[in-house]
Enzyme design. Structure first.
Site, mmCIF file in Angstrom:
data_model
loop_
_atom_site.group_PDB
_atom_site.id
_atom_site.type_symbol
_atom_site.label_atom_id
_atom_site.label_comp_id
_atom_site.label_asym_id
_atom_site.label_seq_id
_atom_site.Cartn_x
_atom_site.Cartn_y
_atom_site.Cartn_z
ATOM 1 N N GLY A 40 60.424 -10.887 11.932
ATOM 2 C CA GLY A 40 60.612 -12.293 11.547
ATOM 3 C C GLY A 40 59.281 -13.004 11.747
ATOM 4 C CB ALA A 43 60.277 -13.626 16.188
ATOM 5 C CD GLU A 144 60.413 -14.746 7.018
ATOM 6 O OE1 GLU A 144 60.220 -13.792 6.264
ATOM 7 O OE2 GLU A 144 60.550 -14.625 8.254
ATOM 8 C CG LEU A 227 40.052 -13.503 1.133
ATOM 9 C CD1 LEU A 227 38.561 -13.791 1.008
ATOM 10 C CD2 LEU A 227 40.756 -13.776 -0.193
ATOM 11 C CG ASP A 252 53.647 -1.211 8.619
ATOM 12 O OD1 ASP A 252 53.614 -1.877 7.555
ATOM 13 O OD2 ASP A 252 54.567 -1.311 9.453
ATOM 14 C CB ALA A 256 48.320 -7.535 9.004
ATOM 15 N N GLY A 257 49.371 -10.523 8.868
ATOM 16 C CA GLY A 257 49.118 -11.959 8.694
ATOM 17 C C GLY A 257 49.675 -12.753 9.865
ATOM 18 N NE ARG A 291 48.218 -0.564 18.220
ATOM 19 C CZ ARG A 291 47.890 -1.352 19.222
ATOM 20 N NH1 ARG A 291 48.562 -2.481 19.420
ATOM 21 N NH2 ARG A 291 46.917 -1.041 20.031
ATOM 22 N N GLY A 293 55.149 -1.309 12.219
ATOM 23 C CA GLY A 293 56.073 -2.324 12.708
ATOM 24 C C GLY A 293 55.450 -3.690 12.867
#
Ligand code: RIB
Length: 307
Positions: A40, A43, A144, A227, A252, A256-257, A291, A293
């Site tokens: 989420g 979170a 969200e 970017l 993955d 990351a953002g 990593r 997840g």
């Protein structure tokens, strides 16, 4: 007293399947391993900020979960990262949000979110929580939860004198009065193009200054364009500059953002100059893509310093 960051946003349980390649419409592909990982956008940002700011920044999350087992698991993950979850309340008739995520061998993903309780976080609920904002220095938002909730929370944060940072994800057009309450907007390429009413495209580093300037004309004070492997581009009151990405092997890219935003927020709340804060954010995001997840991929402060 240490500075505090308030995060207003979603909590999801992520159902993550690794696949060789993402399915096309109508296709069934056989996946490899399956994991349930706390996620989420709200979170994730709170969790990453908790890990990165341990000891220097306090983190408070405002959100909604259901009355179910996922809720307990999500709150426990956040509490373990040092996040204050006392403003995460349970909605009576909605399940906790979930996200179905496929991750391919190149680290690209597809995500479908069933918002559930996240959409039960109403503007009035946030307005009743003014005390959560009081005394804090910075607030983080994403998209969200309902848009009028985000708008109300932004207004409250501004009234309480907090620096406001909006991650406009998932991508959608936004009203001018909402953007006018944003100090730092942090879109990725597609989100930036969507806000400007332009078709999706790959944005080169050379196009970043024009894109950032066009976004500022929508009313936000500053812009950080994310970017991906080209780094980030900042444009604000104090000038504009590019920060290169750290080259890493992508496992993955999920969240990351979120890690980037959290790291930027922690560094700014600590009083670091924007140049250093963006370097820190790029480094934290680089670690997270190595990593699997969402919350599981957020690094600790020690890991970023060592990196
Ligand atoms: O930004 C990544 C997040 O998007 C995932 O954790 C998923 O829950 C969706 O909200």
């Amino acid at each position: 007293m240490i500075p505090a960051i308030v995060v207003v946003g979603s909590l999801n349980m992520d159902f993550v399947v690794s696949v060789d390649r993402l399915p096309v419409p109508g296709e069934t592909v056989l996946g490899r391993d399956f994991q349930m990982i706390p996620g989420g956008k709200g979170a994730n940002q709170a969790c990453a900020a908790g890990k990165l700011g341990a000891g220097s920044v306090a983190v408070r999350l405002i959100g909604r979960v259901g009355y179910d087992v996922f809720a307990d698991h999500l709150k426990a993950s956040l509490a373990a990262a040092g996040v204050d979850v006392s403003a995460v309340h349970a909605a009576k008739s909605q399940p906790t949000g979930v996200a179905l995520i496929w991750v391919d061998r190149r680290g690209q993903n597809s995500i479908v979110v069933a918002s559930g309780a996240n959409y039960a976080l109403a503007a009035a609920d946030v307005e009743a929580m003014r005390k959560v904002f009081r005394g804090a220095s910075l607030a983080l938002f994403q998209l969200e939860t309902p848009l009028d909730t985000v708008a109300a929370a932004l207004r409250l944060a501004r009234e309480e004198g907090l620096l406001t940072m909006l991650d406009p994800a998932p991508a959608q057009p936004l009203p001018a009065e909402l953007l006018a309450r944003v100090d730092i907007l942090t879109p990725n390429e597609n989100e930036a193009l969507m806000l400007l009413g332009r078709p999706p495209a790959r944005v080169s580093r050379d196009q970043a200054p024009e894109l950032a300037a066009a976004l500022r004309e929508l009313g936000v004070r500053g812009v950080v364009l994310k970017l991906g492997d080209q780094g980030s581009y900042y444009c604000g009151d104090t000038g504009s500059f590019h920060t290169p990405a750290f080259p890493v092997e992508v496992r993955d890219s999920t969240a990351a953002g979120d890690t980037f935003n959290a790291a930027l927020a922690v560094a700014l709340a600590e009083g670091q100059p924007i140049e250093r804060a963006l370097l820190f954010a790029n480094a934290a995001a680089a670690i997270s893509v190595t990593r699997l997840g969402a919350q599981a991929s957020a690094p600790t402060r020690a890991e970023v310093d060592q990196f």
